[in-house]
Design a protein around this motif. Structure first.
Motif, PDB file in Angstrom:
ATOM      1  N   CYS A  13      54.909  21.458   6.146  1.00  0.00           N
ATOM      2  CA  CYS A  13      55.510  21.427   7.479  1.00  0.00           C
ATOM      3  C   CYS A  13      55.670  22.869   7.952  1.00  0.00           C
ATOM      4  O   CYS A  13      56.715  23.494   7.762  1.00  0.00           O
ATOM      5  CB  CYS A  13      56.854  20.710   7.433  1.00  0.00           C
ATOM      6  SG  CYS A  13      57.634  20.518   9.047  1.00  0.00           S
ATOM      7  N   ARG A  14      54.618  23.381   8.531  1.00  0.00           N
ATOM      8  CA  ARG A  14      54.585  24.796   8.901  1.00  0.00           C
ATOM      9  C   ARG A  14      55.586  25.096  10.021  1.00  0.00           C
ATOM     10  O   ARG A  14      55.806  24.275  10.910  1.00  0.00           O
ATOM     11  CB  ARG A  14      53.170  25.176   9.349  1.00  0.00           C
ATOM     12  CG  ARG A  14      52.111  24.945   8.275  1.00  0.00           C
ATOM     13  CD  ARG A  14      50.721  25.206   8.829  1.00  0.00           C
ATOM     14  NE  ARG A  14      49.692  24.944   7.856  1.00  0.00           N
ATOM     15  CZ  ARG A  14      49.131  23.752   7.657  1.00  0.00           C
ATOM     16  NH1 ARG A  14      49.523  22.709   8.385  1.00  0.00           N
ATOM     17  NH2 ARG A  14      48.186  23.586   6.751  1.00  0.00           N
ATOM     18  N   ASP A  15      56.144  26.274   9.969  1.00  0.00           N
ATOM     19  CA  ASP A  15      57.151  26.692  10.937  1.00  0.00           C
ATOM     20  C   ASP A  15      56.473  27.200  12.203  1.00  0.00           C
ATOM     21  O   ASP A  15      56.529  28.388  12.537  1.00  0.00           O
ATOM     22  CB  ASP A  15      58.050  27.771  10.329  1.00  0.00           C
ATOM     23  CG  ASP A  15      59.208  28.131  11.255  1.00  0.00           C
ATOM     24  OD1 ASP A  15      59.560  27.292  12.099  1.00  0.00           O
ATOM     25  OD2 ASP A  15      59.743  29.247  11.129  1.00  0.00           O
ATOM     26  N   PHE A  16      55.808  26.275  12.899  1.00  0.00           N
ATOM     27  CA  PHE A  16      55.094  26.617  14.118  1.00  0.00           C
ATOM     28  C   PHE A  16      55.959  26.361  15.345  1.00  0.00           C
ATOM     29  O   PHE A  16      56.886  25.552  15.314  1.00  0.00           O
ATOM     30  CB  PHE A  16      53.811  25.777  14.248  1.00  0.00           C
ATOM     31  CG  PHE A  16      52.699  26.178  13.314  1.00  0.00           C
ATOM     32  CD1 PHE A  16      52.635  27.449  12.762  1.00  0.00           C
ATOM     33  CD2 PHE A  16      51.701  25.271  12.996  1.00  0.00           C
ATOM     34  CE1 PHE A  16      51.607  27.822  11.910  1.00  0.00           C
ATOM     35  CE2 PHE A  16      50.659  25.624  12.146  1.00  0.00           C
ATOM     36  CZ  PHE A  16      50.616  26.897  11.608  1.00  0.00           C
ATOM     37  N   LYS A  17      55.602  27.043  16.454  1.00  0.00           N
ATOM     38  CA  LYS A  17      56.240  26.780  17.740  1.00  0.00           C
ATOM     39  C   LYS A  17      55.601  25.532  18.366  1.00  0.00           C
ATOM     40  O   LYS A  17      54.540  25.080  17.959  1.00  0.00           O
ATOM     41  CB  LYS A  17      56.076  27.982  18.670  1.00  0.00           C
ATOM     42  CG  LYS A  17      56.660  29.269  18.131  1.00  0.00           C
ATOM     43  CD  LYS A  17      58.169  29.179  17.957  1.00  0.00           C
ATOM     44  CE  LYS A  17      58.756  30.515  17.515  1.00  0.00           C
ATOM     45  NZ  LYS A  17      60.210  30.431  17.310  1.00  0.00           N
ATOM     46  N   PHE A  18      56.265  24.990  19.376  1.00  0.00           N
ATOM     47  CA  PHE A  18      55.756  23.778  20.007  1.00  0.00           C
ATOM     48  C   PHE A  18      54.450  24.015  20.762  1.00  0.00           C
ATOM     49  O   PHE A  18      53.560  23.161  20.761  1.00  0.00           O
ATOM     50  CB  PHE A  18      56.792  23.197  20.980  1.00  0.00           C
ATOM     51  CG  PHE A  18      57.937  22.523  20.293  1.00  0.00           C
ATOM     52  CD1 PHE A  18      57.798  21.263  19.748  1.00  0.00           C
ATOM     53  CD2 PHE A  18      59.170  23.158  20.183  1.00  0.00           C
ATOM     54  CE1 PHE A  18      58.856  20.632  19.103  1.00  0.00           C
ATOM     55  CE2 PHE A  18      60.234  22.539  19.553  1.00  0.00           C
ATOM     56  CZ  PHE A  18      60.081  21.270  19.002  1.00  0.00           C
ATOM     57  N   ASN A  19      54.328  25.173  21.406  1.00  0.00           N
ATOM     58  CA  ASN A  19      53.210  25.387  22.324  1.00  0.00           C
ATOM     59  C   ASN A  19      52.430  26.653  21.991  1.00  0.00           C
ATOM     60  O   ASN A  19      52.875  27.487  21.195  1.00  0.00           O
ATOM     61  CB  ASN A  19      53.749  25.472  23.761  1.00  0.00           C
ATOM     62  CG  ASN A  19      54.497  24.222  24.155  1.00  0.00           C
ATOM     63  OD1 ASN A  19      53.999  23.108  23.985  1.00  0.00           O
ATOM     64  ND2 ASN A  19      55.706  24.389  24.684  1.00  0.00           N
ATOM     65  N   ASN A  20      51.294  26.770  22.640  1.00  0.00           N
ATOM     66  CA  ASN A  20      50.433  27.918  22.406  1.00  0.00           C
ATOM     67  C   ASN A  20      50.942  29.166  23.123  1.00  0.00           C
ATOM     68  O   ASN A  20      51.905  29.107  23.900  1.00  0.00           O
ATOM     69  CB  ASN A  20      48.992  27.594  22.835  1.00  0.00           C
ATOM     70  CG  ASN A  20      48.006  27.762  21.698  1.00  0.00           C
ATOM     71  OD1 ASN A  20      48.149  28.689  20.887  1.00  0.00           O
ATOM     72  ND2 ASN A  20      47.020  26.890  21.611  1.00  0.00           N
ATOM     73  N   LYS A  21      50.279  30.274  22.895  1.00  0.00           N
ATOM     74  CA  LYS A  21      50.734  31.581  23.366  1.00  0.00           C
ATOM     75  C   LYS A  21      50.855  31.659  24.880  1.00  0.00           C
ATOM     76  O   LYS A  21      51.652  32.443  25.396  1.00  0.00           O
ATOM     77  CB  LYS A  21      49.774  32.663  22.875  1.00  0.00           C
ATOM     78  CG  LYS A  21      49.684  32.789  21.374  1.00  0.00           C
ATOM     79  CD  LYS A  21      48.615  33.805  20.984  1.00  0.00           C
ATOM     80  CE  LYS A  21      48.457  33.891  19.479  1.00  0.00           C
ATOM     81  NZ  LYS A  21      47.393  34.840  19.073  1.00  0.00           N
ATOM     82  N   SER A  22      50.071  30.862  25.584  1.00  0.00           N
ATOM     83  CA  SER A  22      50.047  30.936  27.041  1.00  0.00           C
ATOM     84  C   SER A  22      51.178  30.162  27.703  1.00  0.00           C
ATOM     85  O   SER A  22      51.331  30.196  28.922  1.00  0.00           O
ATOM     86  CB  SER A  22      48.708  30.415  27.576  1.00  0.00           C
ATOM     87  OG  SER A  22      48.429  29.116  27.085  1.00  0.00           O
ATOM     88  N   ALA A  23      51.992  29.446  26.930  1.00  0.00           N
ATOM     89  CA  ALA A  23      53.081  28.646  27.492  1.00  0.00           C
ATOM     90  C   ALA A  23      54.233  29.533  27.959  1.00  0.00           C
ATOM     91  O   ALA A  23      54.451  30.623  27.418  1.00  0.00           O
ATOM     92  CB  ALA A  23      53.579  27.636  26.472  1.00  0.00           C
TER      93      ALA A  23
END
Length: 222
Positions: free
Chosen positions: A207-217
Motif C-alpha cells: 500500500c504505497r504512500d501515494f497522493k490521490f492525483n498526478n502532478k498536474s492536479a
C-alpha cells in the motif's frame, strides 16, 4: 515461461488503481504493478506511458490496465469486475437482481469519483469538492440505509469501491463532518478497511504512500 501474476498498469498515484488494488487484495490475487511517472511541470510529459501505450496488446489502450497472460483489459470498472469474476465471483452478485444492483452502484460510484477527480484538476477549492461529494452521497447513503453492506450482510464490489472514494472525500473534509452527515457511509468505510485482507494490505508496503492525483492536479497532487 508465462507469468502467472496479473500485471496492473497505472500512474504512480492512488488515482483509480487503489480501487483495483482493494479487489486484488481482498481476492488474494497474485499481482504486480507497473507504475508510470508523469513528467514534471510545466509540460507534465506522458512520454513514459506513450512509449508503451500501443505496444502492450491492449485493444483500447488506457490506464489502468490488466494483463493476465494473453488476455488484456482496460477501464477501471471492467477490470474490477474481471478480477472479481476470476477469483471471487460472488462479489459481482449471485442473482440477476444482485448483479443488476452491483452494476448500477458501480456506475454511480465511478461517476462520482470521476467528477471529484476532475474537480481536483480544475480547482483548488476543497470546500467545493466537499459540497460536490455530499451531493453525490445523498442517494448513495439512502441506498445503503442501515445495512452493513450494499447487498445487506454480504460484501460486494461497490463496498470495495466506495472505501477509496470515501478516503478521497475525507481529504476534502478537513473538519471531519462526514460521520455527522452520513454516519452509515462512514461506518461502511471503516467496516471495509477492517476486513482482514484489506487491513493487512493497508498496513503493508504494498500500500504505497501515494497522493490521490498526478502532478498536474490543483488538489492533492503527487
Amino acid at each position: 515461461m508465462e507469468s502467472k501474476k496479473l500485471i496492473i498498469g497505472y500512474w504512480n498515484i492512488r488515482g483509480l488503481v487503489r480501487h483495483v488494488e482493494y479487489v486484488l487484495e481482498y481476492c488474494g490475487a497474485d499481482y504486480e504493478t507497473k507504475l508510470y511517472e508523469l513528467g514534471d511541470g510545466p509540460d507534465f510529459s506522458k512520454k513514459v506511458w506513450f512509449d508503451e501505450k500501443f505496444n502492450l496488446g491492449l485493444e483500447f489502450p488506457n490506464l489502468p490496465y490488466v494483463i493476465d497472460g494473453d488476455f488484456t483489459l482496460t477501464e477501471t470498472v471492467p477490470v474490477m469486475f474481471y478480477i472479481a469474476e476470476k477469483y471471487k465471483p460472488e462479489l459481482n452478485g449471485e442473482t440477476a437482481k444482485e448483479k443488476g444492483k452491483v452494476k448500477m452502484l458501480m456506475a454511480i460510484l465511478h461517476g462520482l469519483k470521476w467528477d471529484l477527480t476532475m474537480h481536483c484538476y480544475r480547482s483548488d477549492d476543497a470546500n467545493e469538492g466537499l459540497k460536490l461529494s455530499f451531493e453525490g452521497l445523498e442517494n448513495i447513503s439512502k441506498c445503503l440505509g442501515d445495512k452493513d453492506f450494499f447487498l445487506g450482510d454480504k460484501l460486494s464490489l461497490p463496498d470495495l469501491y466506495i472505501a477509496e472514494l470515501i478516503a478521497l472525500i475525507k481529504a476534502f473534509d478537513t473538519e471531519n463532518t462526514l460521520a455527522e452527515n452520513y454516519p452509515n457511509i462512514d461506518a461502511l468505510h471503516k467496516r471495509v478497511d477492517e476486513l482482514p485482507e484489506i487491513k493487512a494490505f493497508l498496513e503493508s508496503d504494498r500500500c504505497r504512500d501515494f497522493k490521490f492525483n498526478n502532478k498536474s492536479a490543483k488538489l492533492f497532487p503527487s
